[in-house]
Design a protein around this motif. Structure first.
Motif, mmCIF file in Angstrom:
data_model
loop_
_atom_site.group_PDB
_atom_site.id
_atom_site.type_symbol
_atom_site.label_atom_id
_atom_site.label_comp_id
_atom_site.label_asym_id
_atom_site.label_seq_id
_atom_site.Cartn_x
_atom_site.Cartn_y
_atom_site.Cartn_z
ATOM 1 N N ILE A 67 0.854 -1.186 0.000
ATOM 2 C CA ILE A 67 0.000 0.000 0.000
ATOM 3 C C ILE A 67 0.891 1.237 0.000
ATOM 4 N N LEU A 68 0.499 2.229 -0.766
ATOM 5 C CA LEU A 68 1.218 3.492 -0.817
ATOM 6 C C LEU A 68 0.640 4.407 0.263
ATOM 7 N N TRP A 69 1.351 4.546 1.363
ATOM 8 C CA TRP A 69 0.867 5.331 2.506
ATOM 9 C C TRP A 69 1.167 6.809 2.277
ATOM 10 N N SER A 70 0.103 7.611 2.116
ATOM 11 C CA SER A 70 0.273 9.029 1.770
ATOM 12 C C SER A 70 1.104 9.779 2.800
ATOM 13 N N PHE A 71 0.926 9.436 4.081
ATOM 14 C CA PHE A 71 1.653 10.108 5.155
ATOM 15 C C PHE A 71 2.679 9.185 5.802
ATOM 16 N N GLY A 72 3.037 8.118 5.104
ATOM 17 C CA GLY A 72 4.017 7.179 5.623
ATOM 18 C C GLY A 72 3.540 6.547 6.912
ATOM 19 N N TYR A 73 4.470 6.307 7.811
ATOM 20 C CA TYR A 73 4.151 5.830 9.162
ATOM 21 C C TYR A 73 4.034 7.076 10.030
ATOM 22 N N TYR A 74 5.132 7.644 10.419
ATOM 23 C CA TYR A 74 5.190 9.012 10.919
ATOM 24 C C TYR A 74 6.653 9.400 11.025
ATOM 25 N N ASP A 75 6.900 10.691 11.052
ATOM 26 C CA ASP A 75 8.257 11.201 11.253
ATOM 27 C C ASP A 75 8.433 11.474 12.737
ATOM 28 N N GLN A 76 9.470 10.900 13.304
ATOM 29 C CA GLN A 76 9.696 11.038 14.736
ATOM 30 C C GLN A 76 10.563 12.269 14.991
ATOM 31 N N GLY A 77 9.992 13.252 15.684
ATOM 32 C CA GLY A 77 10.724 14.467 15.983
ATOM 33 C C GLY A 77 10.836 14.677 17.485
ATOM 34 N N ARG A 78 11.271 15.875 17.870
ATOM 35 C CA ARG A 78 11.475 16.184 19.282
ATOM 36 C C ARG A 78 10.691 17.426 19.702
ATOM 37 N N ASN A 79 10.195 17.393 20.938
ATOM 38 C CA ASN A 79 9.650 18.581 21.568
ATOM 39 C C ASN A 79 10.806 19.410 22.142
ATOM 40 N N GLU A 80 10.488 20.553 22.719
ATOM 41 C CA GLU A 80 11.537 21.430 23.243
ATOM 42 C C GLU A 80 12.339 20.767 24.361
ATOM 43 N N ASP A 81 11.684 19.852 25.116
ATOM 44 C CA ASP A 81 12.395 19.180 26.209
ATOM 45 C C ASP A 81 13.083 17.897 25.758
ATOM 46 N N GLN A 82 13.202 17.707 24.448
ATOM 47 C CA GLN A 82 13.877 16.572 23.829
ATOM 48 C C GLN A 82 13.033 15.298 23.796
ATOM 49 N N THR A 83 11.840 15.298 24.413
ATOM 50 C CA THR A 83 10.962 14.131 24.315
ATOM 51 C C THR A 83 10.423 14.029 22.896
ATOM 52 N N MET A 84 9.835 12.853 22.560
ATOM 53 C CA MET A 84 9.485 12.601 21.166
ATOM 54 C C MET A 84 8.143 13.208 20.773
ATOM 55 N N ARG A 85 8.040 13.468 19.497
ATOM 56 C CA ARG A 85 6.835 14.004 18.890
ATOM 57 C C ARG A 85 6.604 13.261 17.584
ATOM 58 N N ALA A 86 5.353 12.951 17.282
ATOM 59 C CA ALA A 86 5.006 12.318 16.017
ATOM 60 C C ALA A 86 4.551 13.382 15.027
#
Length: 572
Positions: free
Chosen positions: A84-103
């Motif tokens: 399946i061609l996922w339009s938004f992929g899975y997700y991009d894993q980023g960081r919040n200001e406190d270094q915790t993760m964000r999707a």
């Protein structure tokens, strides 16, 4: 609806054909298959990890499927991949200001996928949904020919377009619709293309509606489906095998034209809930587990159920061409230890540049480096090494024999327990100059971590890791496993010779006691064996690494796996 079946009925497996839909022209030109791999197979998987640029995967299942497609290409197997061609992929894993993760979610567009121009309808929730097929040519990434299905096209309403937006959508109805898209959409695509398929291969139960599509297509005879369908199960715990209420599935058109009452009878449904894995085992002629240990577990899980097919072990593997570092292997082949150590130091430095860029932590390429990297899930126990924290802190803070530890991995976007675990590791270790937690664990970072680690840490609760292939590609790149003896590990690791084992706790003990025992065992192996070997006897440590490099291939290289699928599953 235009079909090519009649036009291609007399053509062999190396045919080339052209067709026009609307204003689009498309050429399907698969390579000529090798004689021993001539039977036509089609491989259905919800995710494929083929290249960093193509966001159609979340973790290990996709990595495995990607390696399979690469080896199919290199062996010239007559295999077509369906995803399946996922339009938004899975997700991009980023960081919040406190270094915790964000999707983060961003839409993907791929110039290298060819628009076939082919749009056809399938039925979901009693409504026609249009499906477009995109084509990935073999030479693009060195894979079997592949098709990716999407509903995110103007011909559909908004709700229908969202079916192919997010891999593993948390909404139940969306997940059911995605299974229909993969199974029915893939089956119908192959019919539209006129491909005569000898064996349909379901990689996990996600594409189960394919079985009902084939059941209806072949006169509603179970034995006709069983002649054509094989199945791979990956999940060694009952709770992880998807199941849903029959009423919901019938309402969603999961069974196509077949009445739910007939499926209940044929599939042996009990308690009005259909289990995807159990149903696949009843509709397939043969199934496989993904390691020898998992083969035992899978037969214990499902063997008492009537009407299931045989379950054999075919241990997962990874593609060496894609994963191994050529310079490391050239040095190994030349028996040039100086070159091998020099190259390994370069690879460690490359990884540490990524660490510094992401976190500001500067690591030392001359220090023993342990990496834990895979999908974040509770049973994988990313924090096991931290359980006896004072000992851990002493280990990584030593002035004469320090240890560096790096973590990376993606939880499911709605797995808040795993997300909290990821963030807790950041909070626990942020004051330590020898520890780092990375985001964005995809193909490129995975490769960098395997090439830049000395020790590849694997800490699942036994026996819940069906295979666990990341240690294979680490071993290809001069990194030794330190692992619980689960999945593929018992087939490979000999403690102190080509890797290291963490002693298992008594399986009858409570979970917290097992965690305590195995956390203690992990630290003891590091303190008393790995660290003294690395710093005190570097030649012996190098011997362990080199033995692992030599022995991991070809047994755990995916050419062996792809060949076994043809011999043991497709030709059966």
């Amino acid at each position: 609806m235009l079909t090519l079946a009649a036009a291609t009925a007399e053509l062999g497996p190396s045919f080339i054909f052209h067709f026009d839909f609307s204003l689009m022209a498309f050429e399907f030109k698969p390579y000529k298959p090798a004689r021993q791999f001539a039977p036509q197979a089609a491989y259905f998987s919800m995710e494929f990890a083929l290249d960093q640029a193509l966001k159609t995967y979340s973790g290990g299942l996709g990595f495995l499927a990607g390696s399979h497609m690469r080896s199919a290409y290199e062996l010239k197997q007559n295999l077509i991949g369906i995803g399946i061609l996922w339009s938004f992929g899975y997700y991009d894993q980023g960081r919040n200001e406190d270094q915790t993760m964000r999707a983060d979610f961003s839409q993907k567009h791929y110039s290298f996928l060819e628009d076939t121009g082919l749009i056809f309808p399938i039925v979901i929730h009693d409504v026609e949904v249009n499906v477009k097929a995109m084509y990935l040519a073999p030479d693009t990434f060195g894979t079997a020919p592949m098709f990716f299905l999407t509903t995110d096209i103007p011909e559909n309403d908004f709700i229908s377009r969202t079916i192919s937006h997010h891999l593993y959508d948390a909404d139940t109805a969306a997940r059911v619709a995605q299974s229909i898209l993969l199974g029915v959409g893939g089956g119908k695509l192959l019919d539209e293309l006129g491909v005569k398929v000898d064996t349909y291969h379901l990689n996990e139960g996600h594409g189960l509606p394919l079985a009902f599509y084939l059941y209806d297509k072949h006169g509603r005879k179970l034995e006709e489906v069983q002649k054509r369908l094989v199945f791979t199960t990956h999940t060694p715990e009952l709770a992880g095998n998807e199941e849903h209420d029959m009423k919901l599935l019938a309402k969603m058109s999961f069974f196509g034209n077949v009445p739910a009452a007939e499926i209940t009878q044929v599939a042996g449904v009990e308690h009005e809930r259909l289990n995807y894995t159990l149903t696949a085992l009843r509709f397939a002629r043969k199934a496989n587990a993904v390691s020898k240990v998992h083969g035992i577990v899978a037969n214990q899980m499902w063997g008492a159920n009537a009407g299931i097919c045989p379950i054999i072990p075919i241990t997962n593997a990874q593609n060496g061409t894609y994963w191994r570092d050529p310079e490391l292997h050239a040095a190994l082949k030349a028996k040039d230890d100086t070159a091998l150590k020099a190259r390994k130091r370069v690879l460690k430095k490359q990884l540490f540049d990524i660490v510094a860029d992401q976190t500001g932590t500067l690591l030392n390429p001359d220090v023993l480096t342990v990496v834990w990297a895979r999908r974040f899930a509770g049973y994988k126990r990313a924090d096991l090494i931290l359980r006896h924290f004072e000992r851990f802190e002493a280990l990584v803070s030593s002035t004469d024999r320090p240890v560096q530890v790096i973590w990376a991995g993606k939880p499911y976007p709605k797995d808040y327990g795993a997300i909290n675990l990821f963030n807790d590791i950041i909070r626990q270790t942020r004051h330590l100059k020898t520890c780092a937690v990375l985001t964005g664990y995809e193909l490129a970072l995975s490769a960098a971590m395997k090439k830049g680690s000395d020790i590849w840490l694997n800490t699942p609760r036994f026996p819940r890791e069906a295979s666990g292939t990341s240690g294979m590609t680490a071993a290809m790149n001069a990194s030794a496993s330190l692992s619980i003896a689960d999945g593929w590990i018992p087939e490979f690791v000999r403690h102190g010779e080509n890797g290291f084992l963490i002693p298992l706790a008594d399986l009858n003990r409570p979970e917290h006691e097992k965690d305590d025992f195995e956390a203690d065992s992990l630290l003891t192996v590091l303190e008393n064996e790995v660290v003294p070997l690395y710093y005190g006897q570097p030649d012996k440590f190098l011997k362990v690494i080199k033995t692992g490099m030599r022995e991991v291939e070809p047994e755990f290289e995916s050419h062996r796996m792809a060949t076994e699928y043809y011999k043991l599953m497709y030709k059966a």
